[in-house]
Motif scaffolding. Structure first.
Motif, mmCIF file in Angstrom:
data_model
loop_
_atom_site.group_PDB
_atom_site.id
_atom_site.type_symbol
_atom_site.label_atom_id
_atom_site.label_comp_id
_atom_site.label_asym_id
_atom_site.label_seq_id
_atom_site.Cartn_x
_atom_site.Cartn_y
_atom_site.Cartn_z
ATOM 1 N N GLU A 233 0.681 -1.131 -0.340
ATOM 2 C CA GLU A 233 0.274 -0.129 0.151
ATOM 3 C C GLU A 233 0.760 1.392 0.090
ATOM 4 O OE1 GLU A 233 -2.454 -0.480 3.064
ATOM 5 O OE2 GLU A 233 -3.698 -1.863 2.749
ATOM 6 N N ARG A 236 5.430 3.753 -3.910
ATOM 7 C CA ARG A 236 5.207 4.766 -5.006
ATOM 8 C C ARG A 236 5.612 4.367 -5.890
ATOM 9 N NH1 ARG A 236 1.676 4.505 -1.895
ATOM 10 N NH2 ARG A 236 0.882 6.208 -0.075
ATOM 11 N N GLU A 255 0.425 -6.742 -15.203
ATOM 12 C CA GLU A 255 -0.088 -6.224 -13.693
ATOM 13 C C GLU A 255 0.976 -4.913 -13.784
ATOM 14 O OE1 GLU A 255 -1.891 -7.328 -11.353
ATOM 15 O OE2 GLU A 255 -2.025 -9.127 -12.092
ATOM 16 N N LEU A 258 -0.911 -1.920 -15.317
ATOM 17 C CA LEU A 258 -2.174 -1.555 -13.851
ATOM 18 C C LEU A 258 -1.758 -0.614 -13.327
ATOM 19 C CD1 LEU A 258 -4.095 -4.711 -13.706
ATOM 20 C CD2 LEU A 258 -4.809 -3.206 -14.803
ATOM 21 N N PHE A 259 -0.396 -0.862 -12.610
ATOM 22 C CA PHE A 259 0.334 -0.122 -11.576
ATOM 23 C C PHE A 259 0.734 1.187 -12.210
ATOM 24 C CE2 PHE A 259 1.820 -4.038 -9.437
ATOM 25 C CZ PHE A 259 0.671 -3.752 -8.528
ATOM 26 N N GLN A 261 -1.041 2.511 -14.854
ATOM 27 C CA GLN A 261 -2.011 3.216 -15.561
ATOM 28 C C GLN A 261 -2.469 3.841 -14.207
ATOM 29 O OE1 GLN A 261 -2.995 3.587 -17.983
ATOM 30 N NE2 GLN A 261 -1.136 2.090 -19.649
ATOM 31 N N ASN A 262 -2.668 3.675 -12.626
ATOM 32 C CA ASN A 262 -2.859 3.999 -11.801
ATOM 33 C C ASN A 262 -1.622 5.015 -10.937
ATOM 34 O OD1 ASN A 262 -5.565 2.099 -11.824
ATOM 35 N ND2 ASN A 262 -4.859 0.516 -11.469
ATOM 36 N N GLY A 263 -0.726 5.252 -11.764
ATOM 37 C CA GLY A 263 -0.352 6.323 -11.465
ATOM 38 C C GLY A 263 0.993 5.660 -10.206
ATOM 39 N N ILE A 264 1.647 4.646 -10.544
ATOM 40 C CA ILE A 264 2.496 4.448 -9.552
ATOM 41 C C ILE A 264 3.610 3.948 -11.003
ATOM 42 C CG2 ILE A 264 3.779 2.589 -8.425
ATOM 43 C CD1 ILE A 264 1.036 1.858 -6.823
ATOM 44 N N ARG A 287 2.690 3.032 -20.305
ATOM 45 C CA ARG A 287 3.474 3.840 -19.455
ATOM 46 C C ARG A 287 4.305 3.727 -18.355
ATOM 47 N NH1 ARG A 287 -0.263 8.054 -18.862
ATOM 48 N NH2 ARG A 287 1.039 8.863 -16.769
ATOM 49 N N THR A 312 5.823 12.191 -11.111
ATOM 50 C CA THR A 312 4.582 11.531 -11.802
ATOM 51 C C THR A 312 4.455 11.673 -13.034
ATOM 52 O OG1 THR A 312 3.500 11.446 -10.819
ATOM 53 C CG2 THR A 312 3.959 10.696 -9.673
#
Length: 324
Positions: A233, A236, A255, A258-259, A261-264, A287, A312
């Motif tokens: 969690e 970053r 996988e 997906l991270f 795409q979610n900003g990580i 990305r 980021t």
């Protein structure tokens, strides 16, 4: 005489084995005052003053020591009588500390990181020669403007290039993509090019609290579930120590995408010792960021600083990794 400040953090250069031929030893046993007394008889053409920041095995190096070391270097550099700074350090994580300092310190005075591969009471102790070489480099006005430098085994490396490549022997460090940028002995110094950062400020701000960035090491049969267990969690950023040119199994790629795409931020580096990781066509859709010449551990340091500074966006991160 040139006045230099020596900041000690421990490591093998300050280690003791208790026997001249023992294989095992204890890192970080000699204090800076005793060490400076030890080198006092070498006839070095510099006035040395020392300060103990830590006295640890560099496997234990991290933010607690970095947060004490960085301001101590800045304080020394601000002293008009101080011509340069030498940092003694264990070799296992030396390249990471040197790179972190290179990114966050101005380049107007020499900062030299030095270590040893053998403890101080071993046959063939290399620490005294390496230290004498570091004094030669830090005393040279031409060392300024090159960023943080690393001196090991009669070679001078730029912090961005240097990496430990051997577990034994005194020639344990190499540089990539540039090899050594100078050759040094206690009495001579030859540079292979002109300074490239003369008069330039730090490349990054300093942050006491670096965000969590994990390294995913790719191996045969790596599964996505292993990656999910590693990323928590508080994560970053992610650096991939990929096979070949930053490659990974397809399910792992899915996988990590997906991270991303979610900003990580996800950076593709290579577990290979040498080689560039260039951008590939799929990076835009995924990305992902290409680490270029940085190995995974250095890519992690740079990504931590960028994320700490609020950067980021993959394109903005890529521009930082593309910097020569």
């Amino acid at each position: 005489m040139t006045k230099l400040t020596v900041l000690a953090t421990g490591g093998t250069i300050a280690g003791i084995a208790g026997s001249a031929i023992a294989q095992d030893y204890r890192a970080g046993e000699i204090g800076i005052e005793d060490y400076l007394e030890k080198v006092g008889g070498l006839g070095l053409e510099a006035e040395l003053s020392g300060r103990q920041i830590a006295n640890i095995d560099s496997a234990d190096m991290g933010p607690a020591v970095w947060n004490a070391l960085h301001p101590a270097i800045l304080e020394a550099l601000a002293d008009p009588e101080c011509s340069g700074v030498i940092v003694t350090h264990g070799t296992d994580t030396l390249e990471e500390t040197a790179f972190l300092l290179d990114l966050t310190l101005p380049a107007d005075k020499p900062v030299v990181v030095v270590g040893a591969m053998r403890p101080a009471d071993a046959v063939g102790y290399d620490g005294l020669r390496n230290f004498a070489n570091a004094v030669r480099v830090a005393s040279d006005p031409q060392a300024a403007g090159r960023g943080v430098l690393v001196v090991m085994g009669d070679r001078v490396f730029a912090a961005r290039d240097v990496r430990k490549v051997r577990t034994r022997g005194t020639e344990a460090f190499r540089g990539f993509p540039r090899e050594s940028i100078g050759l040094v002995t206690p009495s001579t110094l030859e540079w292979f090019g002109a300074p490239w950062r003369q008069g330039k400020a730090a490349l990054s701000d300093w942050y006491d609290d670096l965000p969590e960035v994990v390294i995913v090491y790719v191996h045969a049969a790596l599964c996505a579930e292993e990656v999910l267990r590693l990323v928590g969690e508080d994560t970053r950023g992610i650096v991939l120590a990929g096979v070949g040119e930053g490659n990974m199994p397809e399910r792992v790629r899915q996988e990590l995408a997906l991270f991303a795409q979610n900003g990580i931020p996800v950076v593709r580096a290579s577990r290979a010792d040498e080689g560039l990781v260039d951008r590939e066509p799929e990076d835009d859709a995924n990305r992902f960021v290409a680490a270029r010449a940085l190995n995974p551990q250095k890519a992690r340091i740079l990504l931590q600083l960028l994320v700490a500074g609020g950067i980021t966006d993959p394109a903005a991160i890529q521009r930082k990794f593309d910097r020569r």
